[in-house]
Enzyme design. Sequence first.
Site, PDB file in Angstrom:
ATOM      1  N   ARG A 260      30.262  34.833  47.300  1.00 14.51           N
ATOM      2  CA  ARG A 260      29.324  35.225  46.149  1.00 14.51           C
ATOM      3  C   ARG A 260      28.805  34.212  45.726  1.00 14.51           C
ATOM      4  O   ARG A 260      28.580  33.555  45.273  1.00 14.51           O
ATOM      5  CB  ARG A 260      28.922  36.441  45.651  1.00 14.51           C
TER       6      ARG A 260
ATOM      7  N   LYS B 243      28.913  31.065  54.290  1.00 17.33           N
ATOM      8  CA  LYS B 243      29.937  30.980  53.947  1.00 17.33           C
ATOM      9  C   LYS B 243      30.785  29.670  54.386  1.00 17.33           C
ATOM     10  O   LYS B 243      31.719  30.206  56.044  1.00 17.33           O
ATOM     11  CB  LYS B 243      30.492  32.365  53.264  1.00 17.33           C
TER      12      LYS B 243
ATOM     13  N   LYS C  88      45.333  37.493  47.242  1.00 20.54           N
ATOM     14  CA  LYS C  88      45.541  38.424  48.633  1.00 20.54           C
ATOM     15  C   LYS C  88      47.065  39.046  49.067  1.00 20.54           C
ATOM     16  O   LYS C  88      47.852  38.125  48.934  1.00 20.54           O
ATOM     17  CB  LYS C  88      44.886  38.197  49.818  1.00 20.54           C
TER      18      LYS C  88
ATOM     19  N   ASP D 253      40.913  31.524  52.405  1.00 17.12           N
ATOM     20  CA  ASP D 253      41.001  32.176  51.053  1.00 17.12           C
ATOM     21  C   ASP D 253      42.331  33.180  50.601  1.00 17.12           C
ATOM     22  O   ASP D 253      42.435  33.937  51.166  1.00 17.12           O
ATOM     23  CB  ASP D 253      39.583  33.374  51.431  1.00 17.12           C
TER      24      ASP D 253
HETATM   25  N1  BES Z   1      36.527  36.993  53.084  1.00 19.89           N
HETATM   26  C1  BES Z   1      36.822  37.767  51.951  1.00 19.89           C
HETATM   27  C2  BES Z   1      36.347  39.309  52.574  1.00 19.89           C
HETATM   28  C3  BES Z   1      36.951  39.712  54.268  1.00 19.89           C
HETATM   29  C4  BES Z   1      38.403  40.637  53.929  1.00 19.89           C
HETATM   30  C5  BES Z   1      36.646  39.753  55.087  1.00 19.89           C
HETATM   31  C6  BES Z   1      38.153  40.561  55.367  1.00 19.89           C
HETATM   32  C7  BES Z   1      37.252  39.454  56.850  1.00 19.89           C
HETATM   33  C8  BES Z   1      38.027  40.316  56.475  1.00 19.89           C
HETATM   34  C9  BES Z   1      35.625  38.219  50.989  1.00 19.89           C
HETATM   35  O1  BES Z   1      36.149  37.276  49.970  1.00 19.89           O
HETATM   36  C10 BES Z   1      36.739  39.026  50.123  1.00 19.89           C
HETATM   37  O2  BES Z   1      37.991  38.779  49.689  1.00 19.89           O
HETATM   38  N2  BES Z   1      35.768  40.367  49.649  1.00 19.89           N
HETATM   39  C11 BES Z   1      37.086  41.288  49.064  1.00 19.89           C
HETATM   40  C12 BES Z   1      35.538  41.406  47.087  1.00 19.89           C
HETATM   41  C13 BES Z   1      36.196  42.640  46.889  1.00 19.89           C
HETATM   42  C14 BES Z   1      37.694  41.767  45.490  1.00 19.89           C
HETATM   43  C15 BES Z   1      34.677  43.135  45.688  1.00 19.89           C
HETATM   44  C16 BES Z   1      37.423  42.228  49.439  1.00 19.89           C
HETATM   45  O3  BES Z   1      36.220  42.464  50.331  1.00 19.89           O
HETATM   46  O4  BES Z   1      38.107  43.212  49.267  1.00 19.89           O
HETATM   47 ZN    ZN Z   2      36.480  35.547  50.887  1.00 12.31          ZN
HETATM   48 MN    MN Z   3      38.030  36.729  49.078  1.00 11.08          MN
END
Ligand code: BES
Ligand code: ZN
Ligand code: MN
Length: 497
Positions: free
Chosen positions: A355, A269, A281, A274
Amino acid sequence: MTKITFTAKAKTAPETIRSECLVLPVFQTASGSAAKPDIGSRLASRVADHLRLGDFKGASGSTVLITGDGSIKRIMLVGCGGKKKFDRFGQRRFAETVGRELSRLKAKEATVNLQGVALSADALAQTLEDLASQVVTACYVYDRTLTKTVEKPALRKVVIISDGTLSPAKSKTAVATGEALGLGANLARELGNTPGNICTPRFLSKQARQLAKTHKALKTSILDEAKMRELGMGSLLSVGHGSDEPSQLIVMEYRGGKAKDRPYALVGKGITFDTGGISLKPGPKMDEMKFDMGGAASVFGTLHAIASMELPINVVGVVAAAENMPSGRATKPGDVVKSLSGKTIEILNTDAEGRLVLCDALTYVGRYKPVEVVDIATLTGAIIVSLGHEACGVFANDDDLADALLQAGEKSHDRGWRMPIWDDYQRQLDSRFADMQNIGTGTAGSVTAACFLARFAEDYKWAHLDVAGTAFRSAPKGATGRPVPMLVQYLRARAGG
Ligand code: BES
Ligand code: ZN
Ligand code: MN
């Protein structure tokens, strides 16, 4: 980073050693005091005088530095705990301690005297490897975007003297292997630490081309957005749609095996930043999302390491690189996209973007007829809730592959823990408007993310490593280089040891 040279030597009389820093492992006696190390007559009394003070007890991980003389400027005593308990864990801790302490000195050279430690040939090989890799990673300093001067380790040369249990050729290979592993982990850290305005998808492409220049057996090709559109990678492309930075699919082919050997595949990935996209976020700590290409970084680092080691296998590394931004062009919640597999996806949360890029990369890598596919991703915050920062999540549709990764993690002390991808979780991804939706319904977030990916990995043996908790640290903030040690060990084992 300035190069550090490692030399493995056998059987040298301690009296004849000349060094800026002589490192001596010191064991703890049954009564809890430090045992006298074998250092020869000249400086033995100085060490004995210090030990008599009783401050240093030889506890595992403890160290003390003593002023030496003209030919041995410093003596570093490194505690190893009880001799009987000096197992793989203790040996690794010794190497880690040596690396950390040497990186802090002004000494340009150091000599580690392992004579008398009585390690088996295997344990010695592992310790030589550990010493080299730990010294290399301890001496890594990030300075790409600093103009103020940072103090850098002075160390340039490390000599390791052992009893001669291992042939010179095997000793040499062990230190070279450790060095390659350390440099691979450092490459992953450097890419992770580089800020998102510099480390963009195209920057990663440039790194891939550079890596191909370093290694003859490595070939790089890039798929740009036009090519991906032509192929039908609607899911991957939807993630970078709101960004001014074009997405890239980076393919690196390492050919160390026979021409006909099917390759192992690593899929990373590579979200270079992000923001969450329209599902933005929250502000605090959002800067850490520059590390969201940690999976991709580990693919680069692993390929760099195994190419240096000249592993006799073929490996294809695929990096799905994009920047996830909100804008007038960005993908919106409720949008439906068509993936390369033909399946449609309802994007209910644009922050579940990892994903979306990985599913198209997983479909794409199928054309290489891989033996096994491992994807690596900072995929979910939920995996940090489950496993903290100690282990990464290991999901797999094949038990043998899962075990290989878990064992590689144990051996390299870069551990993972198996998580389920049972069909029972799949219904959380049912959608009324597409073949599936990109988020679950609230529970087991890491599992439903893996279940989503599993739908695109049905044609081969596949594992997914969720490294959101292990690829970087918040304090001190920085990329860790994980899971390069696990992946390199996995591929070494697959290559036959
Ligand atoms: N890159 C994030 C996951 C992440 C969170 C990595 C904290 C490192 C530290 C990923 O893209 C994400 O935002 N995932 C979401 C998924 C949710 C929206 C279903 C998450 O984990 O909140
Ligand atoms: Zn991410
Ligand atoms: Mn994300």
